[in-house]
Design a protein around this motif. Structure first.
Motif, PDB file in Angstrom:
ATOM      1  N   LEU A   1       5.276  -4.087   2.622  1.00 22.85           N
ATOM      2  CA  LEU A   1       5.822  -2.759   2.326  1.00 22.85           C
ATOM      3  C   LEU A   1       5.334  -2.302   0.958  1.00 22.85           C
ATOM      4  O   LEU A   1       4.832  -1.192   0.795  1.00 22.85           O
ATOM      5  CB  LEU A   1       7.346  -2.810   2.369  1.00 22.85           C
ATOM      6  CG  LEU A   1       8.045  -1.505   2.024  1.00 22.85           C
ATOM      7  CD1 LEU A   1       7.769  -0.476   3.086  1.00 22.85           C
ATOM      8  CD2 LEU A   1       9.542  -1.706   1.882  1.00 22.85           C
ATOM      9  N   GLY A   2       5.472  -3.197  -0.018  1.00 26.29           N
ATOM     10  CA  GLY A   2       5.023  -2.846  -1.364  1.00 26.29           C
ATOM     11  C   GLY A   2       3.538  -2.573  -1.383  1.00 26.29           C
ATOM     12  O   GLY A   2       3.077  -1.577  -1.952  1.00 26.29           O
ATOM     13  N   PHE A   3       2.797  -3.418  -0.699  1.00 27.15           N
ATOM     14  CA  PHE A   3       1.336  -3.303  -0.703  1.00 27.15           C
ATOM     15  C   PHE A   3       0.908  -1.975  -0.096  1.00 27.15           C
ATOM     16  O   PHE A   3       0.067  -1.254  -0.646  1.00 27.15           O
ATOM     17  CB  PHE A   3       0.765  -4.478   0.093  1.00 27.15           C
ATOM     18  CG  PHE A   3      -0.722  -4.591   0.033  1.00 27.15           C
ATOM     19  CD1 PHE A   3      -1.331  -5.153  -1.072  1.00 27.15           C
ATOM     20  CD2 PHE A   3      -1.504  -4.140   1.068  1.00 27.15           C
ATOM     21  CE1 PHE A   3      -2.701  -5.261  -1.126  1.00 27.15           C
ATOM     22  CE2 PHE A   3      -2.874  -4.236   1.019  1.00 27.15           C
ATOM     23  CZ  PHE A   3      -3.466  -4.804  -0.085  1.00 27.15           C
ATOM     24  N   GLU A   4       1.507  -1.646   1.036  1.00 25.69           N
ATOM     25  CA  GLU A   4       1.112  -0.407   1.703  1.00 25.69           C
ATOM     26  C   GLU A   4       1.628   0.814   0.953  1.00 25.69           C
ATOM     27  O   GLU A   4       0.983   1.860   0.944  1.00 25.69           O
ATOM     28  CB  GLU A   4       1.605  -0.395   3.149  1.00 25.69           C
ATOM     29  CG  GLU A   4       0.963  -1.447   4.020  1.00 25.69           C
ATOM     30  CD  GLU A   4      -0.483  -1.144   4.363  1.00 25.69           C
ATOM     31  OE1 GLU A   4      -1.141  -0.421   3.617  1.00 25.69           O
ATOM     32  OE2 GLU A   4      -0.959  -1.643   5.395  1.00 25.69           O
ATOM     33  N   LEU A   5       2.785   0.656   0.350  1.00 25.66           N
ATOM     34  CA  LEU A   5       3.321   1.758  -0.444  1.00 25.66           C
ATOM     35  C   LEU A   5       2.358   2.063  -1.589  1.00 25.66           C
ATOM     36  O   LEU A   5       2.032   3.215  -1.885  1.00 25.66           O
ATOM     37  CB  LEU A   5       4.694   1.375  -0.992  1.00 25.66           C
ATOM     38  CG  LEU A   5       5.563   2.511  -1.500  1.00 25.66           C
ATOM     39  CD1 LEU A   5       5.820   3.507  -0.406  1.00 25.66           C
ATOM     40  CD2 LEU A   5       6.873   1.969  -2.032  1.00 25.66           C
TER      41      LEU A   5
ATOM     42  N   VAL B   1       4.620  -7.534  -6.152  1.00 26.95           N
ATOM     43  CA  VAL B   1       4.617  -8.715  -7.008  1.00 26.95           C
ATOM     44  C   VAL B   1       5.925  -9.485  -6.874  1.00 26.95           C
ATOM     45  O   VAL B   1       5.944 -10.712  -6.928  1.00 26.95           O
ATOM     46  CB  VAL B   1       4.358  -8.287  -8.469  1.00 26.95           C
ATOM     47  CG1 VAL B   1       4.534  -9.452  -9.399  1.00 26.95           C
ATOM     48  CG2 VAL B   1       2.965  -7.720  -8.595  1.00 26.95           C
ATOM     49  N   LEU B   2       7.003  -8.749  -6.668  1.00 27.04           N
ATOM     50  CA  LEU B   2       8.297  -9.428  -6.623  1.00 27.04           C
ATOM     51  C   LEU B   2       8.702  -9.840  -5.211  1.00 27.04           C
ATOM     52  O   LEU B   2       9.753 -10.446  -5.035  1.00 27.04           O
ATOM     53  CB  LEU B   2       9.375  -8.513  -7.202  1.00 27.04           C
ATOM     54  CG  LEU B   2       9.326  -8.335  -8.723  1.00 27.04           C
ATOM     55  CD1 LEU B   2      10.406  -7.381  -9.177  1.00 27.04           C
ATOM     56  CD2 LEU B   2       9.488  -9.661  -9.425  1.00 27.04           C
ATOM     57  N   ALA B   3       7.886  -9.511  -4.215  1.00 25.16           N
ATOM     58  CA  ALA B   3       8.310  -9.751  -2.839  1.00 25.16           C
ATOM     59  C   ALA B   3       8.502 -11.234  -2.564  1.00 25.16           C
ATOM     60  O   ALA B   3       7.742 -12.068  -3.041  1.00 25.16           O
ATOM     61  CB  ALA B   3       7.275  -9.190  -1.883  1.00 25.16           C
TER      62      ALA B   3
ATOM     63  N   LEU C   1       2.574   9.886  10.215  1.00 28.70           N
ATOM     64  CA  LEU C   1       2.113   9.427  11.527  1.00 28.70           C
ATOM     65  C   LEU C   1       1.256   8.167  11.433  1.00 28.70           C
ATOM     66  O   LEU C   1       1.133   7.418  12.391  1.00 28.70           O
ATOM     67  CB  LEU C   1       1.266  10.517  12.186  1.00 28.70           C
ATOM     68  CG  LEU C   1       1.973  11.525  13.064  1.00 28.70           C
ATOM     69  CD1 LEU C   1       0.948  12.435  13.671  1.00 28.70           C
ATOM     70  CD2 LEU C   1       2.745  10.821  14.153  1.00 28.70           C
ATOM     71  N   THR C   2       0.631   7.960  10.286  1.00 26.73           N
ATOM     72  CA  THR C   2      -0.269   6.822  10.165  1.00 26.73           C
ATOM     73  C   THR C   2       0.481   5.505  10.048  1.00 26.73           C
ATOM     74  O   THR C   2      -0.118   4.441  10.155  1.00 26.73           O
ATOM     75  CB  THR C   2      -1.154   6.951   8.928  1.00 26.73           C
ATOM     76  OG1 THR C   2      -0.299   7.006   7.788  1.00 26.73           O
ATOM     77  CG2 THR C   2      -1.997   8.178   8.979  1.00 26.73           C
ATOM     78  N   GLY C   3       1.769   5.567   9.765  1.00 26.69           N
ATOM     79  CA  GLY C   3       2.517   4.320   9.652  1.00 26.69           C
ATOM     80  C   GLY C   3       2.427   3.669   8.290  1.00 26.69           C
ATOM     81  O   GLY C   3       2.758   2.501   8.137  1.00 26.69           O
ATOM     82  N   LEU C   4       1.952   4.408   7.305  1.00 25.07           N
ATOM     83  CA  LEU C   4       1.985   3.860   5.952  1.00 25.07           C
ATOM     84  C   LEU C   4       3.359   4.155   5.354  1.00 25.07           C
ATOM     85  O   LEU C   4       3.906   5.228   5.587  1.00 25.07           O
ATOM     86  CB  LEU C   4       0.904   4.514   5.090  1.00 25.07           C
ATOM     87  CG  LEU C   4      -0.523   4.047   5.316  1.00 25.07           C
ATOM     88  CD1 LEU C   4      -1.479   4.888   4.507  1.00 25.07           C
ATOM     89  CD2 LEU C   4      -0.667   2.598   4.911  1.00 25.07           C
ATOM     90  N   PRO C   5       3.922   3.211   4.593  1.00 31.78           N
ATOM     91  CA  PRO C   5       5.205   3.528   3.977  1.00 31.78           C
ATOM     92  C   PRO C   5       5.034   4.657   2.962  1.00 31.78           C
ATOM     93  O   PRO C   5       3.940   4.829   2.439  1.00 31.78           O
ATOM     94  CB  PRO C   5       5.596   2.214   3.287  1.00 31.78           C
ATOM     95  CG  PRO C   5       4.322   1.501   3.077  1.00 31.78           C
ATOM     96  CD  PRO C   5       3.403   1.919   4.181  1.00 31.78           C
ATOM     97  N   PRO C   6       6.036   5.417   2.675  1.00 36.83           N
ATOM     98  CA  PRO C   6       7.425   5.257   3.101  1.00 36.83           C
ATOM     99  C   PRO C   6       7.726   5.812   4.491  1.00 36.83           C
ATOM    100  O   PRO C   6       8.884   6.028   4.779  1.00 36.83           O
ATOM    101  CB  PRO C   6       8.189   6.033   2.026  1.00 36.83           C
ATOM    102  CG  PRO C   6       7.228   7.065   1.548  1.00 36.83           C
ATOM    103  CD  PRO C   6       5.870   6.488   1.679  1.00 36.83           C
ATOM    104  N   SER C   7       6.730   6.057   5.304  1.00 40.84           N
ATOM    105  CA  SER C   7       7.031   6.485   6.663  1.00 40.84           C
ATOM    106  C   SER C   7       7.755   5.372   7.404  1.00 40.84           C
ATOM    107  O   SER C   7       7.410   4.205   7.273  1.00 40.84           O
ATOM    108  CB  SER C   7       5.730   6.816   7.384  1.00 40.84           C
ATOM    109  OG  SER C   7       5.931   6.784   8.765  1.00 40.84           O
TER     110      SER C   7
END
Lengths: 220, 321, 561, 484
Positions: free
Chosen positions: C77-81, C67-69, D385-391
């Protein structure tokens, strides 16, 4: 004498190519080994000739090593394996010999086709030499892919290696030709003399890699 | 100031009349129906007597009821009552007029319905559940149909409040149009369903397998049942007033003009009586449907509603606006 | 010391974030609004046992970061995290849907990433719609949601449904209205409306038909996401057609819906978790009569369902009201096809509103009222204090949304001005406060009338039950078979509508037409890959050789030409 | 004698005493000591990078440090591996094993530090022979088969690479004259524009096939999954994984020669399409091959192919930012994959034995249930390995994809699809390995202290990606700039 250097080098290269091509047509291991031996001898002659032409001591050395190991030691070893394992009968090919020979002709065509557009102004090794060695390499690979028998694959690989050395000795001024060919020979010796064949002997009754293939059929 | 005062007075009269006369309307319908069937029928005031009797009876609370058992009738009745305050009766311009958005009205009906359905599920016996399930099924189509009708009304009247729509339809020379005809038919279907009349439901029937509204009230008795009954009467009143205010708005009064009130009262009363007789006649003439035919019936209503909008679009297109 | 710090600066300084670029955060009214939507859920779920899990905090960090990006890397990064952490939480709850969930989550990331880089236009918006839509559970990529959202623990389910879905919609709003706003086309809105209305229909229908409590709630989330998408779509379309007042109206509805849904849905999920904790099941067919054992929870669930059903005076009504008006307004002008479409949309919305009411009634009526259907349901005890506290917090926050939506809309003004510059605010035609007064008045008057005219006498009796007799003593709650089950309650609707839309086997179209073909395709290609893998040494050598000859031939061809 | 030479010679010469060691346990300690020394030396290579044929450039130094680090942590984990496994094989096998470990590390460093394509080739050949011996170590039928496969395919690759090297020399000879200069990377790079373009293109095809075989690009990958799956895991999977980097870096350098030559209009074809085809083929074939794997080592072998494909794809697109991303990806993947294999070894040991047949997924089910610490580490490694963060792989994949979108939009579609496919196939296995109920035979165990090396790897993976030291950013950017 000078104007004879290149024609003669070509002639030797041509003989090697014919040997490589003839390997394709052979069904019997003994004949393949003989052909390979002849190929190695021609290569020795080519190395000596180039050493003479380029006044390069390393090339004589290369020729010597080729003579001793490839033209004498390896064929002897190979023959012993054939005799021990009693595989003198004709080996099974993965495709009809005629077809593989047609493919071989095609490969030579590809080699020529690829090498032709290259321009080699300042290089004394001509396109033809390069085309010949490339053809030998490709034909060796074709032998490897069309034979089901491990020993004939090894012979194909050895022929490929001959092509490489043929190219190497033709490179004017190329450093480490002797070293590289020795390194290659280590690989080849490893291949032939090395423990593999004996281990394969331990586990498979003959050198046919069909045994190996059956293992591979199991899923993992 | 005066207008506001008049609006307040009109609202009080409206409330008194609507809340007071709702059972009477029920009585008229029952009487008319009986007469049409050749019976004498109950007296017009019978619903009042029923309510009074129920109020005096001891309420029997089922042992499986939860803490909320007594709350549902209150919610149902209150929501219906608020709806009754929003729908104009004899006069437009009530003090609640700005609140009377059509969608709010639909929401209030849904609220009342939801509370009734929960009352049906309250004690956990089969009929209540079956009734609630059927009511849910019917409501799908009625809500969809009403919303589409609202679209027609809003497009014609340019205002979303029931009050505003009525005024526009009375004064705005909308005239008769195919759209409104379709809308009227659809509205009638919806009203019949919402008030639980034949052919969708039978308020007088007591065959459990076919009941919808009554089935949900089976476990209620005494004063709690009275609340539900009264709410049902009120709902009939609301729907009749609503239809009269929208489709037959002529003669209805304005709260700001006191002199029009008597006319409005008379016109409203006449319309209610006619409506009651018409309803009775319709009920006598038709048979109750099987439950799973009702969605088809309501589907027709929905289709009519959509058609009314479509015709409207076509008309405005032709009209060049 | 100085020297040391120089060394640190010179050699040990770290480039946090994308190497050489770093992190960038920013806030504006839109971001603040979504933070405000997230905050109560985070507090409420943080009270529960989930706060002990590291993944939970990663999950929250991901949402806040998104939301803050201020730039693409941080956003993604936030989304995938957020996706990764929630995947782990889903996995720990139930392994079955986890892979599907991860796949969809990564798919949406894969769609968003290019959209952040290619020039504004239709393709970029389509990718955003696919990416954010898949993550938000917008049809046709919604089939994963009813499977994955119920899987983790209650707090996480609550955050996923109430928060994560909103974050996806936040991305949709940010890109649709702001970043790509200048290039907006009417069809963007139309696409959003179509996807939204399909979600509304399927979501509400499945919410009515499902039996698992959490699955019902997840399906209802699909419905609400659809509602928000419809609102956003109308706003986007109106904005592109230069009708700011309609756009503002629709946007008000969408944002208010997001706010309300962000309150009552986590509340319901927390409650569902407490039910599961207390009874060991969340299947409606095994519950019943829970309100006796857990009155506080039951009351809070009732409040939540009140919002979910979009009943007046509840938090869910004002958004629905605004959205319906937006649709009505949208149907008032424009192409005749579009107008007919909006009419149909109105019918769908009406249908789904009734379905939502049915679903809410079903949760309360089957789950909490009536008689227990299992011993565990009969023995259920009140939920733990922190859960009740969290739910209570969300419930209390529902009150202003329910009774003073006008005020909330005033607070939304900066956001709406940010998204649609120059929008004229229309006053809200729905005033719950006076209505609530009237309702209380009516209830009070009724109560007074009952007191004045009625008897107070009451007697507890065995239920009438259509005249059936008393059950035997060994069935203290009566015969369980004689009461409607969740399945039974939904049966009429399944017969009439379910068969028509979901087919005889009640398979979600999103499953049938999107996921299943993909699975089949994957199986086919996997089989082919297995054939390659099973190649013998000679065949592998032949691959190398063939590739070499092919490359050489291509080289010869190119160089010859 | 430069430190670079020392770093190469120490492991190569140490192979001799290790080949004579009388006791596997003491050999493993000696191995650890040697690898510590080698690691320290790799750290110091920057101060004395050497001259002539063995001249380490910045790229080599960075990857050398990583290789040294991986060698070090592998030898730490090797202690427990030997402790529980030594009874299963005769001492002669362990002699060979330890010697080959050293040869593998030494040839890897040689390949990284070599500034001479001939020397590079020798390093690759040495690595192939030692890996072949390693793979065949367990002498089972499938191990011999894998070794034979490795040898034949690797040998053909080496042969093709040599042909490519000779052609490169031939292409460089007019510009650099006969002699050693025409085989030096630095000299070739400087004179990239003067090379014979068409000959260089021909050479590149052979180099691509030669080094591509070592980098296990599809369709040249046939040897890798089996080689990873047979033989002792520290040697054939962890250490031999380092060889992928050598091959990929060699390809990167040759690619640069080509692109610089093409940019100067000297007749070379742009190398992009070749690399892209192989990269995408790797991605897709592995993406579909991962789904039905039952053996975890084969599974992660395929995943290594995927990551080679990613790096090659990145190099194929070209441009400083994406090469930065590709290099970062290689670094992170090396660290991560070696951590994964170390964790996998420990997991197999915890379930009885680290013999090759013991790595089936069904065998490793529910690690968290029996061995919480290790189970979580394994889960984290697989997940990463999947490339999802925090990787950290997220950062590198982000860089690669975003640059692909900017530079070659339409390639990003298959690339993203392939990545997605692989990631889903990989993430699928986390559930069973981590959270499924453990097999009945599995006993709860505590993880040993050497698990800390896996943590170190993981911390590095995250730090390198999200908090890279600024000087390293500058250095890598500079390298990427130079090699674009």
């Amino acid at each position: 004498m000078n104007n004879l250097i290149y024609p003669f080098a070509h002639l030797l290269g041509g003989v090697i190519l014919i040997c490589a091509f003839a390997l394709l047509s052979q069904r019997r291991l003994a004949a393949m080994i003989t052909l390979y031996q002849f190929e190695a001898m021609t290569l020795t002659a080519a190395a000596f000739w180039q050493g003479y032409a380029q006044h390069e001591l390393a090339l004589y050395l290369t020729g010597g090593i080729t003579l001793i190991i490839k033209a004498i030691a390896l064929p002897v070893g190979l023959r012993r394996i054939v005799k021990n394992f009693n595989i003198t009968r004709a080996v099974e090919t993965a495709m009809p010999v005629g077809l593989s020979m047609i493919l071989g002709v095609g490969l030579i065509g590809v080699a020529v086709w690829v090498v032709l557009p290259t321009t080699m102004n300042a290089v004394t090794l001509t396109r033809e030499d390069l085309a010949i060695s490339l053809s030998v390499v490709l034909l060796g690979l074709l032998v490897m892919t069309t034979r089901r028998n491990a020993l004939s694959q090894v012979i194909g690989f050895l022929s490929t290696e001959n092509g490489l050395v043929l190219a190497a000795i033709g490179m004017p001024g190329m450093p480490f030709v002797a070293e590289l060919s020795v390194a290659l020979l280590v690989l080849m010796a490893f291949l032939v003399v090395g423990v593999f064949l004996f281990r394969i002997r331990e586990h498979f009754d003959n050198l046919d890699i069909a045994g190996i293939e059956s293992i591979e059929k199991q899923g993992r | 100031m005066l207008r506001a005062l008049l609006a307040v007075i009109a609202t009080i009269i409206h409330s008194v009349l609507v809340f007071g006369l709702a059972p009477l309307l029920m009585g008229i319908v029952s009487k008319a129906r009986a007469r049409l069937l050749g019976r004498t029928g109950p007296p017009y005031l019978q619903p009042y007597r029923d309510l009074a009797k129920l109020l005096r009876k001891t309420a029997l609370i089922p042992d499986t009821a939860t803490q909320f058992y007594k709350i549902w009738p209150f919610i149902t009745l209150s929501a219906t009552a608020v709806a009754a305050l929003l729908v104009p009766s004899f006069s437009f311009g009530l003090i609640t007029a700005p609140l009377s958005d059509f969608i709010t009205l639909i929401g209030l009906f849904a609220l009342a319905r939801g509370a009734t359905m929960l009352a049906g599920l309250e004690t956990g016996f089969g009929f209540g559940g079956a009734g609630a399930a059927r009511d849910t099924l019917f409501s799908l189509f009625t809500e969809a149909a009403v919303l589409v009708l609202v679209l027609t009304f809003v497009l014609l009247a340019h205002t979303p409040t029931v009050d505003g729509i009525g005024i526009q339809f009375r004064d705005g020379h909308i005239g008769l149009s195919v759209s409104l005809g379709f809308a009227f038919a659809a509205m009638l279907c919806v009203a019949l369903t919402e008030t639980g009349r034949i052919p969708v439901d039978n308020p007088a029937g007591h065959l459990e397998l076919g009941m919808v509204h009554e089935a949900m009230l089976l476990e209620y008795s005494g004063r709690y049942l009275a609340l539900f009954y009264y709410a049902a009467a009120l709902r009939l009143m609301i729907w009749m007033s609503l239809i009269s205010a929208i489709f037959l708005p002529f003669g209805l009064a304005d709260s700001s003009a006191m002199l029009t009130w008597p006319g409005g009262l008379v016109s409203w009363g006449v319309k209610l009586i006619i409506g009651a007789f018409a309803l009775a006649a319709f009920e006598v003439a038709t048979a109750k449907m099987r439950v799973f035919r009702v969605p088809e019936f309501l589907g027709v209503a929905l289709l009519l509603g959509i058609l009314s909008s479509v015709f409207l679009f076509v008309a405005t297109k032709l009209g060049g606006t | 010391m100085v020297c040391y710090s120089r060394v640190v600066n010179q050699y040990l300084a770290l480039s946090i974030g994308l190497p050489g670029h770093g992190f960038h955060l920013a806030h504006d009214p839109l971001a603040l609004l979504f933070l405000a939507i997230l905050a109560p859920q985070i507090i409420a779920t943080g009270l529960g046992p989930d706060r002990k899990s590291v993944a939970y905090w990663f999950f929250i960090a991901g949402m806040v970061l998104t939301v803050l990006a201020a730039e693409a890397f941080t956003l993604l990064l936030g989304f995938e995290l957020m996706s990764a952490a929630s995947w782990l939480l889903v996995l720990r709850g139930d392994r079955k849907p986890a892979t599907l969930y991860a796949g969809i989550a990564m798919f949406s990331g894969a769609c968003l990433l290019p959209a952040l880089f290619i020039p504004p236009g239709g393709i970029a918006f389509s990718l955003i719609l696919l990416g954010a839509g898949a993550k938000a559970g917008l049809a046709p990529l919604h089939a994963w949601l009813p499977r994955a959202h119920p899987a983790p623990s209650a707090g996480v389910s609550a955050l996923m449904s109430g928060g994560m879905v909103k974050v996806a919609l936040y991305i949709l709003i940010r890109y649709g209205f702001i970043v790509l706003g200048a290039a907006a086309q009417p069809w963007w809105g139309t696409a959003l409306i179509i996807a939204g209305s399909a979600s509304v229909l399927i979501g509400s229908l499945r919410a009515m038909l499902e039996v698992e409590l959490k699955t019902i709630l997840a399906c209802s989330t699909v419905e609400h996401v659809g509602l928000i998408a419809v609102g956003l779509g109308i706003a986007l379309r109106a904005k592109a057609l230069d009708d700011p007042s309609l756009a503002a109206l629709a946007l008000q509805g969408a944002l208010l819906c997001a706010i309300a849904h962000g309150l009552f849905k986590p509340l319901l999920f927390l409650g569902a978790g407490a039910v599961k904790h207390a009874t060991g099941t969340s299947s409606l067919d095994w519950l019943g009569g829970l309100i006796r054992g857990m009155p506080k929870l039951g009351g809070l669930m009732l409040a939540g369902c009140f919002g979910m059903a979009a009943l007046p005076l509840g938090p869910g009504f004002a958004p629905e009201f605004l959205l319906l008006h937006a649709v009505i307004n949208a149907a008032g002008t424009g192409e005749i096809i579009a107008r007919i479409g909006f009419t149909a949309l109105l019918a769908i919305l009406g249908l789904s509103a009734a379905l939502a009411l049915g679903a809410a009634v079903r949760i309360i009526g089957i789950g909490f009222l009536g008689r227990p259907r299992s011993l565990r349901a009969a023995a259920a005890e009140e939920a733990e204090q922190p859960v009740l506290f969290g739910m209570g917090l969300l419930g209390i926050l529902c009150i202003p949304v329910a009774l003073f939506p006008g005020l909330i809309l005033l607070l939304l003004n900066p956001v709406i001005n940010q998204l649609i510059p120059g929008a004229a605010q229309t006053p809200l035609g729905y005033a719950p406060a006076p209505l609530a007064t009237l309702l209380l008045l009516a209830a009070g008057a009724t109560y007074a009338a009952l007191k004045r005219y009625g008897t107070k006498a009451e007697r507890e009796v065995h239920a009438f039950n259509g005249g059936f007799g008393k059950p035997p003593a060994w069935l203290p709650f009566g015969d369980p078979v004689t009461q409607a089950t969740g399945t039974g309650f939904a049966e009429p609707i399944q017969r009439v509508l379910g068969v028509a839309i979901l087919g005889v086997k009640t398979i979600d179209p999103g499953e049938l037409y999107v996921l299943d073909p993909l699975r089949r395709l994957n199986v086919q290609f996997t089989r082919a890959a297995e054939r390659v893998r099973r190649a013998t040494i000679r065949q592998r050598l032949a691959f190398v050789f063939a590739a070499l000859v092919l490359f050489l031939a291509a080289l010869g061809f190119v160089q010859g030409a | 004698m430069s430190i670079a030479l020392l770093a190469v010679l120490v492991p190569l010469l140490a192979a001799i005493p290790l080949a004579l060691a009388g006791n596997a346990t003491s050999a493993s300690y000696f191995n650890l000591a040697l690898n510590s020394v080698t690691f320290a030396l790799t750290l110091g290579v920057g101060f004395s990078p050497g001259t002539g044929m063995l001249h380490a450039d910045n790229l080599g130094i960075i990857f050398g440090i990583v290789s040294g680090f991986v060698g070090f942590t592998t030898s730490v984990n090797n202690l427990s591996f030997i402790k529980s496994e030594q009874g299963r094989k005769s001492i002669s096998r362990w002699r060979l094993y330890h010697a080959m470990c050293q040869v593998m590390l030494g040839t890897t460093l040689l390949g990284l530090y070599a500034d001479n394509i001939g020397l590079l080739w020798v390093a690759v050949e040495g690595a192939t022979i030692s890996a072949t011996l390693g793979v065949s170590l367990s002498r089972t039928a499938s191990a011999l088969e894998a070794a034979w496969k490795y040898f034949i395919l690797g040998g053909v690759g080496i042969a093709l690479a040599l042909f490519g090297i000779m052609l490169t020399y031939l292409a460089a000879q007019p510009a650099l004259g006969p002699g050693i200069a025409a085989m030096s990377f630095s000299a070739l790079t400087q004179h990239a524009a003067q090379l014979d373009g068409s000959l260089m293109t021909l050479a590149f095809v052979f180099l691509l096939f030669g080094f591509g075989t070592k980098a296990a690009l599809v369709p040249l990958h046939g040897w890798l999954p089996d080689a990873y799956a047979e033989g002792p895991i520290p040697l054939t999977a962890t250490l031999s994984g380092l060889m992928l980097n050598v091959a990929l870096l060699a390809l990167l350098r040759f690619r640069h020669l080509m692109s610089a030559n093409a940019a100067a209009g000297a007749g070379a074809m742009h190398p992009g399409p070749f690399l892209l085809i192989l990269g995408l083929a790797s991605l897709f074939l592995t993406g579909f091959s991962l789904w039905r794997r039952r053996d975890s080592r084969r599974f992660f072998g395929f995943s290594s192919i995927e990551h080679s494909g990613i790096a090659i794809f990145a190099f194929g697109i070209g441009g400083p930012a994406i090469i930065f991303g590709g290099l970062l990806h290689m670094l992170l993947h090396t660290l991560l994959k070696s951590a994964l294999f170390q964790a996998l070894t420990k997991a197999a040991l915890a379930r009885g034995s680290a013999a090759p047949g013991n790595y089936g997924f069904s065998h490793l089910r529910g690690m968290i249930a029996t061995n919480k610490h290790l189970g979580w580490l394994l889960v984290i490694c697989i997940f990463a390995l999947t490339g999802l963060p925090p990787s950290g792989l997220f950062t590198s994949e982000y860089l690669i994809i975003s640059q692909t979108i900017i530079r070659a939009l339409y390639y990003s579609l298959p690339f993203g699809g392939g990545l997605l496919l692989c990631a889903i196939a990989i993430i699928r296995q986390v559930g069973p390995v981590g959270f499924a109920p453990a097999p009945a035979s599995a006993k709860p165990q505590k993880a040993g202290a050497d698990i800390i090396t896996i943590y170190a790897h993981l911390v590095l993976v995250v730090l390198l990606a999200f908090a890279m030291p600024v000087p390293l950013v500058a250095l890598l950017s500079h390298i990427a700039e130079a090699l674009q």
